[in-house]
Every structure is written in structure tokens, then in C-alpha cells.
Design a protein around this motif. Structure first.
Motif, PDB file in Angstrom:
ATOM      1  N   VAL A 116       0.837  -1.187   0.000  1.00 35.00           N
ATOM      2  CA  VAL A 116       0.000   0.000   0.000  1.00 35.00           C
ATOM      3  C   VAL A 116       0.878   1.245   0.000  1.00 35.00           C
ATOM      4  N   ALA A 117       1.753   1.365   0.963  1.00 35.41           N
ATOM      5  CA  ALA A 117       2.636   2.521   1.078  1.00 35.41           C
ATOM      6  C   ALA A 117       3.642   2.247   2.181  1.00 35.41           C
ATOM      7  N   SER A 118       4.544   3.198   2.382  1.00 33.73           N
ATOM      8  CA  SER A 118       5.529   3.044   3.459  1.00 33.73           C
ATOM      9  C   SER A 118       5.873   4.416   4.006  1.00 33.73           C
ATOM     10  N   LYS A 119       6.637   4.415   5.064  1.00 32.32           N
ATOM     11  CA  LYS A 119       7.061   5.677   5.675  1.00 32.32           C
ATOM     12  C   LYS A 119       8.282   5.377   6.522  1.00 32.32           C
ATOM     13  N   LEU A 156       1.359   7.870   5.619  1.00 36.50           N
ATOM     14  CA  LEU A 156       2.196   7.132   4.670  1.00 36.50           C
ATOM     15  C   LEU A 156       2.525   7.997   3.463  1.00 36.50           C
ATOM     16  N   ASP A 157       3.385   7.475   2.574  1.00 42.01           N
ATOM     17  CA  ASP A 157       3.929   8.278   1.471  1.00 42.01           C
ATOM     18  C   ASP A 157       3.145   8.236   0.168  1.00 42.01           C
ATOM     19  N   LYS A 158       1.984   7.586   0.111  1.00 41.94           N
ATOM     20  CA  LYS A 158       1.197   7.549  -1.125  1.00 41.94           C
ATOM     21  C   LYS A 158      -0.103   8.307  -0.948  1.00 41.94           C
ATOM     22  N   PRO A 191      -1.809   4.293  -7.673  1.00 41.59           N
ATOM     23  CA  PRO A 191      -1.571   2.853  -7.856  1.00 41.59           C
ATOM     24  C   PRO A 191      -0.619   2.297  -6.791  1.00 41.59           C
ATOM     25  N   LEU A 192      -0.862   1.064  -6.396  1.00 41.94           N
ATOM     26  CA  LEU A 192      -0.067   0.405  -5.370  1.00 41.94           C
ATOM     27  C   LEU A 192       1.035  -0.427  -6.017  1.00 41.94           C
ATOM     28  N   ASP A 193       2.124  -0.645  -5.292  1.00 40.30           N
ATOM     29  CA  ASP A 193       3.264  -1.407  -5.805  1.00 40.30           C
ATOM     30  C   ASP A 193       3.010  -2.904  -5.696  1.00 40.30           C
ATOM     31  N   VAL A 194       3.234  -3.625  -6.786  1.00 42.91           N
ATOM     32  CA  VAL A 194       3.162  -5.086  -6.789  1.00 42.91           C
ATOM     33  C   VAL A 194       4.589  -5.597  -6.771  1.00 42.91           C
TER      34      VAL A 194
END
Length: 122
Positions: A55-58, A76-78, A83-86
Motif C-alpha cells: 500500500v505505502a511506506s514511511k 504514509l507516502d502515497k 496505484p499500489l506497488d506489486v
């Protein structure tokens, strides 16, 4: 008494490479050609991998994380709707959005990075 056999001296001038029939040597039969390099990759299709939707990170200081408790919010950073990272086995494969299929979460791929597939099946 028998005579001890003396090793014969080797002289490079005695070699005659014309005796070797190198023109009959076929590189196609001895080395892999470009066509044979393309292998059947079906064996690899059964190897399990882990697909993760991130989903996101921080990145935050450990002290700030230790202060967090129930009800705390960490931004979080998004952005919402981004779009989310796969990731496959931890490596970025592309981007996706979340979908619900039969009451389970799923993902719909939006794009797949070319670098994720470089060298596979080519």
C-alpha cells in the motif's frame, strides 16, 4: 638389464596443423546455436513465488514509532487513489489497484515494468 626409456623431446615445429581437419568441424553441432538457447521454460512455471501488494511506506525514527499506541495515525507516502506497488519476492514488478472478488481482496494490474520481465522467455 633393460634400457630405461627416455621420454621423447617435444618440438613445436613437429606439429602440423594441416593434419587436423578443422574445416569439417561444425560449430552448430558442437556449440549451442541461437535457436537452441531459447529453452522450454515450462519447468519454471511451477516454482512458487510470493506476490505482495504494498500500500505505502514511511520512514520514521524508532523513538517516534515507540511513542505510537492504539489509535495513533502514521501518515504514509502515497496519495489516496494512487496505484499500489506489486512486488514479487520483494522486487517491484509493477503497479495495481485493489479489487474485491468473492469477498476476497485481489489486484488488477495497471502496468508491468519491462525490467521485471527482461530476459524471461526471450
Amino acid at each position: 638389464m633393460s634400457e630405461a626409456q627416455q621420454p621423447t623431446a617435444f618440438d613445436a615445429d613437429d606439429l602440423n596443423f594441416d593434419d587436423f581437419q578443422l574445416e569439417d568441424f561444425s560449430t552448430e553441432s558442437s556449440f549451442q546455436t541461437q535457436a537452441s538457447v531459447e529453452r522450454d521454460l515450462s519447468f519454471f512455471k511451477s516454482i512458487p513465488v510470493t506476490v505482495t501488494l504494498e500500500v505505502a511506506s514511511k520512514e520514521i525514527a524508532l523513538g517516534d514509532l515507540m511513542k505510537a499506541g492504539e489509535g495513533s495515525v502514521i501518515e504514509l507516502d502515497k496519495l489516496n487513489g494512487e496505484p499500489l506497488d506489486v512486488k514479487v519476492n520483494g522486487s517491484l514488478m509493477g503497479h495495481a489497484e485493489v479489487v474485491v472478488i468473492n469477498d476476497k481482496y485481489g489486484l488488477r494490474l495497471i502496468d508491468v515494468l519491462d525490467s521485471a520481465l527482461s530476459g524471461v522467455g526471450r
